[in-house]
Structures are given as C-alpha cells and as structure tokens.
Design a protein around this motif. Structure first.
Motif, short mmCIF file in Angstrom:
data_model
loop_
_atom_site.label_atom_id
_atom_site.label_comp_id
_atom_site.label_asym_id
_atom_site.label_seq_id
_atom_site.Cartn_x
_atom_site.Cartn_y
_atom_site.Cartn_z
N GLN A 50 -22.30 16.22 -2.94
CA GLN A 50 -23.42 17.16 -2.89
C GLN A 50 -23.27 18.00 -1.63
O GLN A 50 -22.88 17.51 -0.58
N GLY A 51 -23.55 19.29 -1.75
CA GLY A 51 -23.48 20.17 -0.59
C GLY A 51 -22.12 20.81 -0.43
O GLY A 51 -21.50 21.23 -1.39
N TYR A 52 -21.63 20.82 0.79
CA TYR A 52 -20.41 21.55 1.15
C TYR A 52 -19.17 20.85 0.61
O TYR A 52 -18.96 19.67 0.83
N ASN A 53 -18.33 21.60 -0.10
CA ASN A 53 -17.06 21.08 -0.60
C ASN A 53 -15.91 22.01 -0.21
O ASN A 53 -14.90 22.07 -0.92
N GLY A 54 -16.05 22.70 0.89
CA GLY A 54 -15.04 23.65 1.32
C GLY A 54 -13.73 23.03 1.74
O GLY A 54 -12.72 23.72 1.86
#
Length: 85
Positions: A50-54
């Motif tokens: 969940q959230g940032y997957n950069g």
C-alpha cells in the motif's frame, strides 16, 4: 511545394496530448481499478505494498499494468458479446 506546410505547434487539438495517462475518467471506477491492481499483483506473485511503490522494478510494474489491460479488454469483449462469466 511543401515549404509552406510547416508545423507551427499551435494546433488547438494538442490540448488532449497534455493529459497524463493515469487520469481517471470515471472516478467511481478508481477503487475497482486499485483492487484489480492488487489482485493481479498477488496472482503474479509480486509484492505490491500500500502506498509508495516507486522502488519496484519497471518490469514488474509493466507486468501488472499489462495484465490489467488484458483483463479489462476481456471484460469489455464479454460485455459486447452479451455473455457474462
């Protein structure tokens, strides 16, 4: 003969090309697409948090996006043919 046909870049149709590809046309579908993304990542064995997957490799992100498109096309084809599965 072709000297007067220069592209000036002032074409009014260029406004649509400035839109990002990630804009949601139907806001109600945003959660369904998000759910599909996590479901497909799980099926592919990709750890999507969940959230940032950069920090995810582009290959994995591409797999997820590609399978999302494939599934959406399949759903549209079924809807157009009238069969539900």
């Amino acid at each position: 003969m072709y000297q007067n046909q220069q592209n000036t870049g002032n074409n009014s149709n260029n406004s649509s090309s400035n839109n990002s590809g990630s804009s949601v046309v139907v806001p109600e579908a945003k959660q369904a697409l998000n759910n599909m993304k996590y479901e497909i990542a799980n099926e592919l064995g990709i750890n999507l948090k969940q959230g940032y997957n950069g920090d995810m490799p582009s290959r994995q992100a591409g797999y997820i996006g590609g399978y999302m498109v494939k599934r959406l096309i399949e759903q549209a084809e079924r809807a157009m043919s009238g069969s539900q599965k």
